[in-house]
Design an enzyme around this catalytic site. Structure first.
Site, PDB file in Angstrom:
ATOM      1  N   GLY A   1       0.830  -1.192   0.000  1.00  0.00           N
ATOM      2  CA  GLY A   1       0.000   0.000   0.000  1.00  0.00           C
ATOM      3  C   GLY A   1       0.869   1.247   0.000  1.00  0.00           C
ATOM      4  O   GLY A   1       2.054   1.193   0.368  1.00  0.00           O
ATOM      5  N   CYS A   2       0.295   2.373  -0.395  1.00  0.00           N
ATOM      6  CA  CYS A   2       1.098   3.598  -0.462  1.00  0.00           C
ATOM      7  C   CYS A   2       1.560   4.034   0.924  1.00  0.00           C
ATOM      8  O   CYS A   2       2.763   4.215   1.165  1.00  0.00           O
ATOM      9  CB  CYS A   2       0.328   4.706  -1.177  1.00  0.00           C
TER      10      CYS A   2
END
Length: 307
Positions: A114-115
């Site tokens: 995920g970012c």
């Protein structure tokens, strides 16, 4: 020549991946006509006839796509959050450890990080592994992302007809049950969940993430200099993750979350105030780059030997 099918190529991440791969001589991009992209039979055919499938789909749709893959030779890179803590999937953060790239190369199922977790795990994991940061430290993680991190709905809010009414900053996840927390805990080696406070800013892309530390709660040898040295050594040979030289004490330059936009790079920083024993870890990167499409292409390159 690798045949690559992007399932969900019209989404924000899919479009970015397509742009990054377009024109490469070592890849053939397989696509479906716009009118057939929801045709389950044709999607299944594409998923089973490609060499590598990149999933840019909502979580449930990503799980359904994986279930469609019957060909054991197809390798899958999932850019959704559906499989990030699922057994049997390899975490696609090559900089985690020296042998992580080999794990990715050998895998048929890679889950893209995920970012926000990319920015949190980047500075935390090396410190936990080195014994400088206790696994049960009461961490708080604050991150502000460009609104593209919210997908099409957020982009429409900020770029549509009502853009003037869009807030300059939106803090969310206030129930303190954000889906990224288990991912951060697992891959940063934490034993207790951090307080995670995400926000969207009124700019399109780029993330600045920060983690404050109190030196009195760290292990005995965990000075700002030891932390900086640990991170510098961990990422010494990294192509895409770098550590700001030196420790900044006192007035420092302001951090621009958009500075690395359009790249697959991440920059980590260590800031300190020795007088009050406070240390601040920072990470800056493009939420559509190292936080999404750039990371997917980096993992693809590992699979086809183009790294």
């Amino acid at each position: 020549m690798a045949n690559v099918f992007i399932d969900g190529e019209q989404g924000t991440t899919g479009l970015q991946i397509h742009d990054r791969l377009r024109g490469r001589a070592d890849i053939t991009l397989m696509t479906l006509p716009v009118s057939q992209r929801k045709n389950t039979r044709l999607r299944a055919e594409m998923l089973n006839s490609c060499d590598i499938a990149i999933l840019c789909l909502p979580d449930e749709a990503a799980r359904e796509a994986v279930a469609m893959v019957k060909n054991p030779h197809v390798r899958v890179i999932d850019a959704s959050s559906a499989h990030r803590v699922t057994p049997g999937w390899t975490y696609g953060f090559p900089e985690m450890s020296p042998d992580q790239p080999d794990r990715i190369r050998a895998s048929t199922r890679i889950t893209n990080p995920g970012c926000y977790p990319t920015g949190a795990i980047g500075p935390l994991l090396p410190l936990v592994n080195a014994g400088l940061l206790p696994a049960d430290y009461p961490l708080s993680v604050h991150a502000v992302s460009g609104y593209s991190g919210g997908g099409r709905a957020a982009i429409a809010q900020y770029e549509g007809e009502q853009a003037d009414a869009a807030p300059a900053l939106q803090v969310y996840g206030l129930a303190l049950r954000h889906k990224h927390v288990p991912e951060i805990m697992r891959y940063a080696g934490l034993s207790v969940p951090p307080v995670f406070m995400p926000a969207y800013g009124g700019y399109r892309q780029g993330i600045v993430l920060s983690v404050p530390l109190q030196q009195r709660l760290l292990t005995k040898n965990a000075s700002a200099y030891a932390i900086h040295a640990c991170l510098t050594e961990h990422y010494r040979h990294s192509k895409h993750v770098r550590v700001r030289p030196g420790i900044t004490a006192g007035d420092a330059e302001r951090i621009n979350p958009e500075r690395l936009n359009g790249t697959n790079d991440m920059e980590l920083g260590v800031f300190a105030n020795p007088e009050n024993g406070q240390i601040l870890l920072t990470a800056v990167f493009d939420n559509l780059g190292k936080g999404a499409s750039g990371a997917a292409v980096q993992n693809l390159n590992l699979l086809i030997g183009a790294d």
